[in-house]
Write a protein that holds these residues in place. Sequence first.
Motif, PDB file in Angstrom:
ATOM      1  N   LEU A 133       0.854  -1.197   0.000  1.00  0.00           N
ATOM      2  CA  LEU A 133       0.000   0.000   0.000  1.00  0.00           C
ATOM      3  C   LEU A 133       0.888   1.244   0.000  1.00  0.00           C
ATOM      4  N   PRO A 134       0.830   2.066  -1.043  1.00  0.00           N
ATOM      5  CA  PRO A 134       1.651   3.278  -1.083  1.00  0.00           C
ATOM      6  C   PRO A 134       1.438   4.196   0.114  1.00  0.00           C
ATOM      7  N   LYS A 135       0.224   4.228   0.663  1.00  0.00           N
ATOM      8  CA  LYS A 135      -0.057   5.131   1.782  1.00  0.00           C
ATOM      9  C   LYS A 135       0.698   4.739   3.045  1.00  0.00           C
ATOM     10  N   ALA A 136       1.208   3.514   3.096  1.00  0.00           N
ATOM     11  CA  ALA A 136       1.859   3.031   4.320  1.00  0.00           C
ATOM     12  C   ALA A 136       3.375   3.095   4.253  1.00  0.00           C
ATOM     13  N   PHE A 137       3.937   3.690   3.201  1.00  0.00           N
ATOM     14  CA  PHE A 137       5.395   3.706   3.067  1.00  0.00           C
ATOM     15  C   PHE A 137       6.057   4.737   3.976  1.00  0.00           C
ATOM     16  N   VAL A 160       3.600  -2.369  10.539  1.00  0.00           N
ATOM     17  CA  VAL A 160       4.561  -3.416  10.896  1.00  0.00           C
ATOM     18  C   VAL A 160       5.765  -3.409   9.960  1.00  0.00           C
ATOM     19  N   TYR A 161       5.577  -2.841   8.766  1.00  0.00           N
ATOM     20  CA  TYR A 161       6.652  -2.791   7.767  1.00  0.00           C
ATOM     21  C   TYR A 161       6.247  -1.752   6.726  1.00  0.00           C
ATOM     22  N   PRO A 162       7.212  -1.052   6.096  1.00  0.00           N
ATOM     23  CA  PRO A 162       6.838  -0.055   5.082  1.00  0.00           C
ATOM     24  C   PRO A 162       5.983  -0.674   3.974  1.00  0.00           C
ATOM     25  N   GLY A 163       4.824  -0.084   3.745  1.00  0.00           N
ATOM     26  CA  GLY A 163       3.919  -0.559   2.703  1.00  0.00           C
ATOM     27  C   GLY A 163       2.938  -1.615   3.144  1.00  0.00           C
ATOM     28  N   VAL A 164       3.032  -2.065   4.394  1.00  0.00           N
ATOM     29  CA  VAL A 164       2.148  -3.124   4.889  1.00  0.00           C
ATOM     30  C   VAL A 164       1.235  -2.548   5.959  1.00  0.00           C
ATOM     31  N   GLU A 165      -0.073  -2.551   5.686  1.00  0.00           N
ATOM     32  CA  GLU A 165      -1.065  -1.997   6.604  1.00  0.00           C
ATOM     33  C   GLU A 165      -2.421  -2.630   6.287  1.00  0.00           C
ATOM     34  N   THR A 166      -3.343  -2.476   7.201  1.00  0.00           N
ATOM     35  CA  THR A 166      -4.696  -2.966   6.953  1.00  0.00           C
ATOM     36  C   THR A 166      -5.280  -2.233   5.747  1.00  0.00           C
ATOM     37  N   SER A 167      -5.768  -2.987   4.797  1.00  0.00           N
ATOM     38  CA  SER A 167      -6.234  -2.388   3.542  1.00  0.00           C
ATOM     39  C   SER A 167      -7.752  -2.299   3.509  1.00  0.00           C
ATOM     40  N   GLU A 168      -8.212  -1.277   2.811  1.00  0.00           N
ATOM     41  CA  GLU A 168      -9.634  -1.077   2.565  1.00  0.00           C
ATOM     42  C   GLU A 168      -9.899  -1.271   1.073  1.00  0.00           C
ATOM     43  N   PRO A 169     -11.114  -1.586   0.681  1.00  0.00           N
ATOM     44  CA  PRO A 169     -11.399  -1.830  -0.748  1.00  0.00           C
ATOM     45  C   PRO A 169     -11.036  -0.663  -1.652  1.00  0.00           C
ATOM     46  N   GLU A 170     -11.129   0.567  -1.131  1.00  0.00           N
ATOM     47  CA  GLU A 170     -10.851   1.733  -1.984  1.00  0.00           C
ATOM     48  C   GLU A 170      -9.375   2.121  -2.001  1.00  0.00           C
ATOM     49  N   GLN A 188      -5.429   2.333  -2.828  1.00  0.00           N
ATOM     50  CA  GLN A 188      -4.567   2.059  -3.973  1.00  0.00           C
ATOM     51  C   GLN A 188      -3.518   1.019  -3.570  1.00  0.00           C
ATOM     52  N   VAL A 189      -3.329   0.040  -4.417  1.00  0.00           N
ATOM     53  CA  VAL A 189      -2.358  -1.015  -4.120  1.00  0.00           C
ATOM     54  C   VAL A 189      -1.354  -1.113  -5.268  1.00  0.00           C
ATOM     55  N   VAL A 190      -0.153  -1.566  -4.936  1.00  0.00           N
ATOM     56  CA  VAL A 190       0.881  -1.838  -5.936  1.00  0.00           C
ATOM     57  C   VAL A 190       1.137  -3.338  -5.929  1.00  0.00           C
ATOM     58  N   VAL A 191       0.803  -3.987  -7.035  1.00  0.00           N
ATOM     59  CA  VAL A 191       0.948  -5.440  -7.128  1.00  0.00           C
ATOM     60  C   VAL A 191       2.378  -5.778  -7.539  1.00  0.00           C
ATOM     61  N   PRO A 247      15.014   3.064  -0.371  1.00  0.00           N
ATOM     62  CA  PRO A 247      14.281   3.111  -1.641  1.00  0.00           C
ATOM     63  C   PRO A 247      14.090   1.731  -2.248  1.00  0.00           C
ATOM     64  N   MET A 248      14.938   0.786  -1.858  1.00  0.00           N
ATOM     65  CA  MET A 248      14.810  -0.559  -2.405  1.00  0.00           C
ATOM     66  C   MET A 248      13.572  -1.281  -1.878  1.00  0.00           C
ATOM     67  N   VAL A 249      13.043  -0.809  -0.735  1.00  0.00           N
ATOM     68  CA  VAL A 249      11.848  -1.432  -0.163  1.00  0.00           C
ATOM     69  C   VAL A 249      10.644  -1.232  -1.078  1.00  0.00           C
ATOM     70  N   LYS A 250      10.570  -0.086  -1.745  1.00  0.00           N
ATOM     71  CA  LYS A 250       9.448   0.168  -2.649  1.00  0.00           C
ATOM     72  C   LYS A 250       9.516  -0.721  -3.878  1.00  0.00           C
ATOM     73  N   VAL A 251      10.722  -0.910  -4.405  1.00  0.00           N
ATOM     74  CA  VAL A 251      10.880  -1.696  -5.622  1.00  0.00           C
ATOM     75  C   VAL A 251      10.941  -3.185  -5.314  1.00  0.00           C
ATOM     76  N   PHE A 252      11.651  -3.534  -4.263  1.00  0.00           N
ATOM     77  CA  PHE A 252      11.817  -4.933  -3.879  1.00  0.00           C
ATOM     78  C   PHE A 252      11.409  -5.122  -2.414  1.00  0.00           C
ATOM     79  N   PRO A 253      10.113  -5.077  -2.121  1.00  0.00           N
ATOM     80  CA  PRO A 253       9.673  -5.229  -0.733  1.00  0.00           C
ATOM     81  C   PRO A 253      10.005  -6.616  -0.194  1.00  0.00           C
TER      82      PRO A 253
END
Length: 380
Positions: free
Chosen positions: A83-87, A96-106, A108-111, A233-239
């Motif tokens: 989840l970009p909002k959690a970075f 718990v980790y950059p990009g990892v958070e409870t998600s809602e249906p609305e 934005q996610v990065v697959v 920055p590597m966490v965003k590309v290679f989580p």
Amino acid sequence: MEIITNKLFNIDLSFLKLKINTVYTDNQIFRLHYRGMTVLLLAFSISVTAYQFFGEPIYCIQRDDIPEKLLNTYCWIEGTFTLPKAFNKKVGIEVVYPGVETSEPEDQVVVHAYYQWVCFVLLFQAVLFYIPRYIWRSWEGGKIKKLCLELTKPVLKREEKETQRDMLVNYFLDTNNNNGSYALRYFFCEIMNFINILGQIYFTDYFLGQEFTKFGPQVVKFTMTEQEERLDPMVKVFPRMTKCSFQKFGSSGDVQRHDALCLLPLNIVNEKIFVVLWFCFVILAALTGLNVLYRLIFMVSSAARYTMLRSLCRFSYKDEIEKVLEKLSHGDYFILHLLAFNIHSAHMKEVISKLAEGLHGRKPSSAEESMRENSALSVP
């Protein structure tokens, strides 16, 4: 009995001998493409393949009754997400980790599913780096090796040396001004190398979601920032930790969604590989661009050709090199340049001398010979 034993154990191991090429038909920058980068990319591809298919590339954690192997396989095939909002949130307090958070249906996610293809992409890139070499070998056809004969050796019998020297000189006299296509083909392959390395940069950038071109500067900036303030920055590309949603039918037939945390240890390898590739690609692109400029200068500048040939043929006389270059086109010079790079300097001195005589149709006088001896002695 002894004869039978010799036949049984007299195994020909000649195929195991390494054949070292002593005749070069290209320069160091060209060899960096098909030797350096091809070997490097193949090594990276093999290491990722070994980890991916013979190790455990993903571990998923969940509290439900879903079999662990099933969940790991599903999340590996379908991909995980962040989840970009959690970075930019504080790890250990908000997430718990950059990009990892409870998600809602609305949300934005990065697959992230590219890691399944890394080993194949690296192999494909290795093949692309070898293509210009393959084309040049097909066009070159072993011409320089045939022209060098045995003159690459420092010591030869006088008769053998003179015969091969005269054969080489006669080749230049017979093909004078007819070797332009040979040089142009080599220059075309150098242009292919330059286009390939630039294309590799943008292809990798597309593969990694437009993050590769800025990857190197971000990593350098990350290493120079205070630990409390920096975000890798590597966490965003290679989580290394992501989320995965597994859906199945419940006991009443309704769809149940199960969220899992997934560890991706393979990305620790991937991030190091692409950091190395970023620096290799950028440095090689700069060197290849300079090499193309260098080749253009030699195509239009006779002074540059003289300087280079003079440095390669250090035992030859200045006036003989000048006379040779007066009569040779750029294509002829290019072949002479490759020969001077491969043939021993002592033999090349005689080739230049005989070639100067043949191109100008006369032998030097004794006074000219004396002047050349003095000039040669004065050259450091």
